[in-house]
Motif scaffolding. Structure first.
Motif, PDB file in Angstrom:
ATOM      1  N   GLU A   1      -7.266  -1.864   4.014  1.00 23.12           N
ATOM      2  CA  GLU A   1      -6.222  -1.060   4.473  1.00 23.12           C
ATOM      3  C   GLU A   1      -6.114   0.177   3.592  1.00 23.12           C
ATOM      4  O   GLU A   1      -5.929   1.260   3.749  1.00 23.12           O
ATOM      5  CB  GLU A   1      -4.675  -1.536   4.768  1.00 23.12           C
ATOM      6  N   LEU A   2      -5.943  -0.389   2.318  1.00 20.05           N
ATOM      7  CA  LEU A   2      -5.589   0.890   1.276  1.00 20.05           C
ATOM      8  C   LEU A   2      -6.831   1.941   1.187  1.00 20.05           C
ATOM      9  O   LEU A   2      -6.570   3.079   1.030  1.00 20.05           O
ATOM     10  CB  LEU A   2      -5.481   0.196  -0.230  1.00 20.05           C
TER      11      LEU A   2
ATOM     12  N   PRO B   1       0.898  11.240  -9.870  1.00 22.84           N
ATOM     13  CA  PRO B   1       0.915  10.374 -11.517  1.00 22.84           C
ATOM     14  C   PRO B   1       2.402  10.723 -12.008  1.00 22.84           C
ATOM     15  O   PRO B   1       2.953  11.603 -12.159  1.00 22.84           O
ATOM     16  CB  PRO B   1      -0.203  11.124 -12.038  1.00 22.84           C
ATOM     17  N   GLY B   2       2.906   9.744 -12.900  1.00 20.89           N
ATOM     18  CA  GLY B   2       3.911   9.946 -13.363  1.00 20.89           C
ATOM     19  C   GLY B   2       5.448   9.561 -12.561  1.00 20.89           C
ATOM     20  O   GLY B   2       6.351   9.334 -13.051  1.00 20.89           O
ATOM     21  N   SER B   3       5.027   9.439 -11.309  1.00 16.93           N
ATOM     22  CA  SER B   3       6.153   9.043 -10.497  1.00 16.93           C
ATOM     23  C   SER B   3       6.604   7.530 -10.889  1.00 16.93           C
ATOM     24  O   SER B   3       6.082   6.719 -11.494  1.00 16.93           O
ATOM     25  CB  SER B   3       5.724   9.167  -8.924  1.00 16.93           C
ATOM     26  N   VAL B   4       7.707   7.052 -10.197  1.00 17.46           N
ATOM     27  CA  VAL B   4       8.125   5.803 -10.326  1.00 17.46           C
ATOM     28  C   VAL B   4       7.327   4.851  -9.730  1.00 17.46           C
ATOM     29  O   VAL B   4       7.083   3.609 -10.422  1.00 17.46           O
ATOM     30  CB  VAL B   4       9.623   5.673  -9.710  1.00 17.46           C
ATOM     31  N   PRO B   5       6.680   4.914  -8.546  1.00 21.84           N
ATOM     32  CA  PRO B   5       5.458   4.066  -8.121  1.00 21.84           C
ATOM     33  C   PRO B   5       4.369   4.104  -9.222  1.00 21.84           C
ATOM     34  O   PRO B   5       3.992   2.767  -9.286  1.00 21.84           O
ATOM     35  CB  PRO B   5       5.156   4.606  -6.881  1.00 21.84           C
ATOM     36  N   HIS B   6       3.841   5.026  -9.660  1.00 21.50           N
ATOM     37  CA  HIS B   6       2.972   5.086 -10.688  1.00 21.50           C
ATOM     38  C   HIS B   6       3.287   4.260 -12.009  1.00 21.50           C
ATOM     39  O   HIS B   6       2.617   3.605 -12.372  1.00 21.50           O
ATOM     40  CB  HIS B   6       2.412   6.415 -10.999  1.00 21.50           C
TER      41      HIS B   6
ATOM     42  N   ASN C   1       0.868  -1.432  -0.042  1.00 18.31           N
ATOM     43  CA  ASN C   1      -0.056  -0.045   0.079  1.00 18.31           C
ATOM     44  C   ASN C   1       0.823   1.338  -0.109  1.00 18.31           C
ATOM     45  O   ASN C   1       0.451   2.332  -0.432  1.00 18.31           O
ATOM     46  CB  ASN C   1      -1.072   0.198   1.141  1.00 18.31           C
ATOM     47  N   SER C   2       2.197   1.073   0.419  1.00 17.74           N
ATOM     48  CA  SER C   2       2.752   2.380   0.512  1.00 17.74           C
ATOM     49  C   SER C   2       3.132   2.869  -1.005  1.00 17.74           C
ATOM     50  O   SER C   2       3.038   3.859  -1.405  1.00 17.74           O
ATOM     51  CB  SER C   2       4.142   2.389   1.333  1.00 17.74           C
ATOM     52  N   THR C   3       3.333   1.867  -1.744  1.00 20.48           N
ATOM     53  CA  THR C   3       3.641   2.017  -3.315  1.00 20.48           C
ATOM     54  C   THR C   3       2.151   2.393  -3.944  1.00 20.48           C
ATOM     55  O   THR C   3       2.422   3.398  -4.586  1.00 20.48           O
ATOM     56  CB  THR C   3       4.254   0.868  -3.707  1.00 20.48           C
ATOM     57  N   LEU C   4       1.031   1.727  -3.643  1.00 17.03           N
ATOM     58  CA  LEU C   4      -0.150   2.137  -4.134  1.00 17.03           C
ATOM     59  C   LEU C   4      -0.427   3.575  -4.077  1.00 17.03           C
ATOM     60  O   LEU C   4      -1.022   4.229  -4.882  1.00 17.03           O
ATOM     61  CB  LEU C   4      -1.184   1.034  -3.838  1.00 17.03           C
ATOM     62  N   VAL C   5      -0.291   3.877  -2.563  1.00 19.54           N
ATOM     63  CA  VAL C   5      -0.643   5.234  -2.264  1.00 19.54           C
ATOM     64  C   VAL C   5       0.159   6.312  -3.148  1.00 19.54           C
ATOM     65  O   VAL C   5      -0.349   7.430  -3.513  1.00 19.54           O
ATOM     66  CB  VAL C   5      -0.587   5.569  -0.773  1.00 19.54           C
ATOM     67  N   SER C   6       1.483   6.171  -3.200  1.00 19.00           N
ATOM     68  CA  SER C   6       2.376   6.870  -3.851  1.00 19.00           C
ATOM     69  C   SER C   6       2.022   7.006  -5.320  1.00 19.00           C
ATOM     70  O   SER C   6       2.119   8.101  -6.050  1.00 19.00           O
ATOM     71  CB  SER C   6       3.839   6.524  -3.812  1.00 19.00           C
TER      72      SER C   6
END
Length: 152
Positions: free
Chosen positions: A49-50, A23-28, A13-18
């Protein structure tokens, strides 16, 4: 040894929230790559949790609540859900040093994921966990871009 493109991936979820907030970030980009090329797996506990986290008012300055709800609805439509029980979480070895993250390890085990993508140091320190690599979004993105979609 070259890792093949993962068939099933768990994204924490830390990656999904980021991914949602930037938008456009590495996690995205990693999320988009995973959705395009893999089965992205979830469980009811990881999803609940998400949903809870995405409703936090502190994220309003990054993305409107309605847009976060739209992101969550889009994501849910593309996830593959697996049943994870408390017994699955209780039987982990080794378990995460943050018990709140055990739900991701249990999901990896239940869905037989090939990889866990995480921005969480409590999970990353376990890599590889039971033979499953735990990669930061950038490492996943670099790995998945080396493979053509036909390599699945």
């Amino acid at each position: 040894m070259t890792m093949s493109l993962p068939r099933r991936v768990v994204i924490d979820n830390s990656t999904l929230v980021s991914a949602a907030l930037k938008p456009g970030s590495v996690p995205h980009q990693a999320l988009l790559q995973a959705l395009a090329r893999c089965d992205v797996c979830a469980s009811v506990p990881t999803w609940l949790e998400l949903e809870r986290v995405m409703q936090r008012a502190r994220f309003d300055r990054y993305l409107a609540p309605e847009a976060r709800l739209e992101f969550a609805a889009m994501l849910r439509a593309h996830l593959h859900f697996f049943p994870v029980t408390q017994a699955d979480e209780d039987g982990l070895s080794p378990a995460c040093r943050d018990a709140m993250d055990n739900k991701f390890q249990a999901l990896v085990q239940v869905c037989r994921a090939d990889m866990l993508v995480s921005s969480n140091d409590d999970l990353l320190v376990l890599s590889p966990w039971c033979g499953v690599p735990i990669l930061r979004p950038m490492a996943f993105l670099s790995h998945s871009q080396l493979k053509a979609p036909d390599d699945r």
